[in-house]
Design an enzyme around this catalytic site. Structure first.
Site, short mmCIF file in Angstrom:
data_model
loop_
_atom_site.label_atom_id
_atom_site.label_comp_id
_atom_site.label_asym_id
_atom_site.label_seq_id
_atom_site.Cartn_x
_atom_site.Cartn_y
_atom_site.Cartn_z
N SER A 128 0.84 -1.19 0.00
CA SER A 128 0.00 0.00 0.00
C SER A 128 0.88 1.24 0.00
CB SER A 128 -0.89 0.00 1.25
OG SER A 128 -1.67 1.17 1.30
N CYS A 129 0.33 2.33 -0.55
CA CYS A 129 1.02 3.62 -0.51
C CYS A 129 -0.05 4.70 -0.33
CB CYS A 129 1.87 3.83 -1.76
SG CYS A 129 0.94 3.79 -3.31
N LYS A 130 0.07 5.81 -1.01
CA LYS A 130 -0.96 6.86 -0.89
C LYS A 130 -2.10 6.63 -1.88
CE LYS A 130 -2.39 11.24 0.02
NZ LYS A 130 -2.06 12.59 0.34
N SER A 188 -5.15 1.94 -2.03
CA SER A 188 -4.20 2.36 -1.01
C SER A 188 -4.83 3.30 0.02
CB SER A 188 -2.95 2.94 -1.65
OG SER A 188 -2.14 1.89 -2.16
#
Length: 111
Positions: free
Chosen positions: A73-75, A101
């Protein structure tokens, strides 16, 4: 791709790894996904090449076995996709990105 429901269930799946690849300043601004570990994208390859005991000491969790389910996951999903591709090149066969995300997580948690 991992779904919101799958990510939401990670705390109930002790063999699944949720890896947030955002940097620490982003986490401080937004918060963290439950049961996630933070390995910023630039550190990912080095982290997965650490000896088992060093990985656990650094990240507070046992190093994932090669067949572990890894969700990145990220932004907004871009870095998560790159992280999943990198993990696959390192031999992790069950690596996938959470496309929504943090952006999707935050939106669905507010509902």
């Amino acid at each position: 791709m991992a779904s919101y429901e799958e990510v939401k269930d990670v705390p109930n799946q002790p063999s699944t790894y949720l890896v947030d690849v955002r940097n620490k300043t982003e986490l401080a601004e937004t918060g963290v996904l439950p049961a996630s570990i933070n390995i910023p994208l630039p550190d990912l390859e080095k982290a997965f090449n650490l000896p088992d005991k060093d990985f656990e000491k650094t990240y507070g969790r046992a190093k994932p076995p090669i067949d572990a389910v890894l969700i990145f996951s990220c932004k907004a999903g871009g870095r998560a996709a790159r992280a999943a591709n990198l993990a696959k090149t390192l031999g992790f066969v069950n690596a996938k990105a959470y496309a929504g995300s943090w952006t999707e997580w935050e939106q669905k948690q507010a509902q």
